[in-house]
Design a protein around this motif. Structure first.
Motif, short mmCIF file in Angstrom:
data_model
loop_
_atom_site.label_atom_id
_atom_site.label_comp_id
_atom_site.label_asym_id
_atom_site.label_seq_id
_atom_site.Cartn_x
_atom_site.Cartn_y
_atom_site.Cartn_z
N GLY A 260 0.78 -1.22 0.00
CA GLY A 260 0.00 0.00 0.00
C GLY A 260 0.81 1.28 0.00
O GLY A 260 2.05 1.28 0.07
N GLN B 189 -1.07 3.83 4.55
CA GLN B 189 -1.53 2.47 4.82
C GLN B 189 -0.42 1.64 5.43
O GLN B 189 -0.66 0.86 6.36
N PRO C 33 -0.94 1.07 -7.91
CA PRO C 33 -1.96 0.14 -7.42
C PRO C 33 -2.34 -0.87 -8.50
O PRO C 33 -2.24 -0.58 -9.70
N TYR C 34 -2.78 -2.02 -8.06
CA TYR C 34 -3.12 -3.06 -9.02
C TYR C 34 -4.24 -2.63 -9.95
O TYR C 34 -4.26 -3.02 -11.12
N ARG C 35 -5.17 -1.83 -9.45
CA ARG C 35 -6.27 -1.41 -10.31
C ARG C 35 -5.77 -0.62 -11.52
O ARG C 35 -6.38 -0.68 -12.60
N GLU D 287 1.39 -5.69 -3.75
CA GLU D 287 0.27 -5.04 -4.43
C GLU D 287 -0.72 -6.04 -5.02
O GLU D 287 -1.63 -5.65 -5.75
N ASP E 225 -10.68 -6.90 -2.94
CA ASP E 225 -9.72 -7.73 -3.65
C ASP E 225 -10.41 -8.81 -4.48
O ASP E 225 -9.99 -9.11 -5.61
N GLY F 288 -9.76 5.59 -10.10
CA GLY F 288 -10.26 5.20 -8.79
C GLY F 288 -11.58 5.83 -8.43
O GLY F 288 -12.00 5.76 -7.26
#
Length: 748
Positions: free
Chosen positions: A63, A67, A170-172, A222, A231, A285
């Motif tokens: 993170g 985080q 980030p994975y997204r 990640e 997730d 996001g």
């Protein structure tokens, strides 16, 4: 700077190693020096050192900075519990060993919950290991907890404010690039279908982007590997987009098909637009508040399909079904992506088909999701359970040996066991040689230093940060032996300042590493020595075998309204999903282990693709036809569809036998074994004798799913064996945790 030193500093791992070495100096040394030389409390000094060192040296916390800070602070109460338990259980060797087994197992097994727990595993293990050795001194517990608290807080401050790590991608965002590439592929496919066929060039770009979104290609910290709703939704989004890509491949691989009609082309255009919206949401996001036009486009496409059924050929029927499958996959990806970004799932009416509500986890309490994940791997076939039992047994045995032989620095024995154990006997054996070589070198240097310098604590206090900075920074380019030597020298410097200068400390360190490494090697040899590779063939074959059962069960469920109404039948995909998770966990661990370069390996990715086509394709099919039918399929179409399901199940079982080594490998071929013109269900649907419109669409969509499964199963049997899969992990203390599969048994 000398010319020879520049290549070392340019090594890709040096900046990260230098950052962590600096954190160790800034977090571990001040507390150690203050308690040792200002307050004179050696216990506080030792726990301040080892409260900070494992957190900043061994742990990889996921993170962004805030985080990571929260996760590290959450380690403080866990550290108090573990240090207290270790202190109290040190009353005798058997109590300490029993506690070591329990702590080792629980911490390792909880790694199924993802990188937040896996990242802190090494530190948690050491928080128990350090106090569980003689002398038994519960009266020093307050000093131990005080030193631990100071060390952890200094580690948090150093990690956050001293040369902090940049916020990771980030994975997204990685997934967004894959979704955008598949959107380009959908656009190009629509254009080529309108023109009469052809394979678009965007296909390769989509394949590369989807490969980059595999969990095995993403940094461990990640990976969306936890059981949380967010997730799971990200993984569902990736699975749905992969299904879309597969359907586009089927459309591109059929040049003999007629040019697609305007309705199919229009549907692919809407598919492209929805995918671009999903990519934008994942990239930023933020949720797109505009309504998704794809459901309306699907309804309009179905109306056109019904109107054109009289003139449609078998090839057109399949082509339209595949195009619709791509759109349905996109619709699921849209819902899953919005769920991952925090959109609440609206209350859903229980679907008529068991298993049709594939996003049911959105309304499931978090504790239940965690329990299901933990329970899933409570089987001897799970690599997570195997790793936890192997590690716990090795640590407990090492602790008993320390007590039996009265080793003076038993902590080093268990640290060596933790550091050198791998998930297979071959990997553990490969880690031993550089570890012993480095320990010998470090011990020799330490012995010479202690003999030459004598009892001069100031020298050792000044030398410690220099050894840490230089030794740990140059570890990546110089290899694990160098890093092990640096650890040996640093540990000798620490304990010399506590117990006095004695050159025999080097001898003790060498003996302890030898004992700990031998225990780890023996445990790895006796307990599942082949690691993930040993389970992979069986798990993959079992996955396909359960998938074959699911092919028949889902087909029967869709064709019989009595089964649809009887919810006691249960989810027809439950066993296949469970087998899929176990196979994915074995495959993820297999990728981290050293491969035998001269031994051909089956094409595991092709086998996974076959099983995923079964599971995810069936989910979409159940969603599409979840309204149910007022009456079962007529006998003719039902028999044709059932017969096709049986043939496809046999193809899948033959692929499973090939993975087990009991079936022959098929010659490579590009010819489809199930051409549309020879398909019995499609001929029945095209004839329309005694079949209603809803029945026709059901038969066509189910036939498209089954033939897609058969295509992948044949590809699994004919895929060329692979002779090399590069290991993704190096041996050495910086990667010392005994790792299982990708976190949570998810897709690599």
């Amino acid at each position: 700077m000398s010319v020879s030193a520049r290549p070392l500093l340019r090594h890709e791992g040096v900046p990260q190693a230098a950052r962590r070495a600096l954190w160790v100096v800034a977090a571990a040394c001040p507390g150690f020096y203050f308690f040792r030389y200002v307050t004179g409390d050696s216990v506080m000094a030792l726990y301040a050192m080892f409260g900070a060192l494992p957190l900043v040296m061994f742990c990889r916390v996921p993170g962004p900075p805030r985080q990571r800070t929260r996760i590290l602070l959450a380690a403080l109460p866990a550290g108090w519990v573990l240090v207290t338990a270790g202190t109290l259980l040190a009353v005798n060797p058997w109590a300490a060993a029993g506690g070591m087994f329990a702590v080792g197992f629980l911490i390792s097994y909880c790694g199924v919950g993802g990188p937040r727990l896996t990242g802190l595993a090494m530190a948690f293990q050491l928080f128990y290991v350090l106090p569980c050795f003689p002398p038994y001194e519960p009266g020093t517990l307050d000093s131990r907890l005080t030193g631990l608290t100071v060390g952890i807080l200094l580690a948090v401050l150093a990690e956050r404010f001293l040369w902090p790590e940049p916020a990771p991608v980030p994975y997204r965002a990685v997934l967004a690039e894959a979704v955008a590439a598949v959107a380009d592929y959908a656009s190009a496919t629509a254009y080529h279908l309108e023109a009469g066929g052809g394979a678009p060039a965007e296909r390769e770009a989509a394949d590369r982007a989807m490969a980059a979104a595999r969990l095995s290609r993403v940094p461990v910290t990640e990976r969306p590997a936890s059981p949380s709703v967010q997730d799971r939704a990200l993984n569902h989004t990736r699975a749905a987009v992969r299904h879309v890509r597969d359907q586009l491949d089927r459309l591109a691989d059929c040049p003999g098909h007629p040019a697609a009609g305007p309705a199919a082309v229009s549907l692919l255009r809407h598919t492209e637009l929805s995918l671009r919206s999903v990519a934008g949401e994942l990239r930023t996001g933020t949720l797109d508040t505009r309504p998704d036009p794809l459901p309306a486009a699907l309804a309009a496409f179905d109306a056109v399909r019904v109107a054109e059924l009289q003139e449609a050929s078998t090839a057109r029927l399949r082509q339209d079904a595949v195009a619709r499958g791509a759109a349905e996959g996109t619709r699921l990806a849209t819902e899953a992506a919005r769920l991952a970004l925090g959109q609440a799932q609206p209350p859903a009416v229980p679907p008529p088909h068991p298993g049709a509500d594939v996003l049911a986890y959105a309304d499931t309490p978090a504790h239940l999701l965690w329990w299901r994940r933990l329970r899933l791997h409570l089987t001897p076939r799970s690599v997570h359970l195997q790793n936890a039992l192997r590690l716990a047994t090795a640590l407990a045995c090492a602790r008993l040996l320390v007590g039996a032989f009265d080793l003076s620095h038993g902590f080093w024995v268990l640290l060596a066991t933790l550091s050198l154990m791998r998930t297979s006997a071959a990997d553990t054996r490969a880690a031993l040689a550089p570890a012993f070589a480095g320990t010998v070198a470090g011990a020799a240097v330490a012995a010479l230093m202690l003999y030459a310098v004598g009892d001069r604590p100031l020298f050792y206090a000044l030398a410690l940060p220099v050894v840490i900075l230089v030794g740990f920074t140059l570890g990546p380019p110089l290899g694990p032996a160098w890093t092990q030597a640096a650890f040996t020298l640093a540990f000798v410097l620490v304990f010399t300042q506590i117990s006095g200068a004695d050159w025999r400390l080097s001898e003790v360190r060498l003996l302890d590493v030898a004992v700990g490494g031998a225990v780890g090697a023996l445990a790895g040899l006796l307990a599942w020595p082949r690691g993930g590779r040993g389970e992979l063939a069986r798990d993959m074959a079992d996955f396909l075998a359960e998938g074959a059962v699911a092919c028949r069960a889902v087909t029967a469920l869709l064709g019989d309204d009595r089964l649809q109404r009887d919810r006691s039948q249960g989810d027809p995909l439950q066993a296949a999903r469970r087998a899929m998770h176990l196979a994915e966990a074995s495959f993820a661990q297999y990728l981290t282990e050293r491969m035998r370069r001269n031994r051909p390996e089956p094409h595991w990715e092709a086998a996974l693709a076959t099983g995923r086509t079964i599971v995810h394709g069936a989910e979409l099919l159940l969603m599409t036809h979840q309204e149910g039918l007022r009456e079962p399929l007529p006998p003719g179409p039902a028999a044709a569809l059932t017969g096709l399901a049986g043939q496809v199940a046999q193809e899948v079982l033959r692929a499973a036998d090939t993975l087990r080594g009991s079936g022959p490998r098929e010659p490579r071929t590009t010819v489809s074994r199930y051409p549309a013109e020879d398909s019995g269900p499609l001929r029945r649907a095209a004839d329309r004798h005694g079949i209603g419109d809803a029945h026709v669409l059901l038969v066509v969509d189910a036939e498209a799913w089954l033939t897609g499964v058969a295509h992948d199963a044949v590809r699994t049997r004919s895929a060329p064996p692979r002779t090399e899969v590069p290991a993704t992990r190096r041996a050495g203390p910086s990667r010392a945790r005994v790792r299982g599969a990708g976190p949570g048994g998810l897709t690599p």
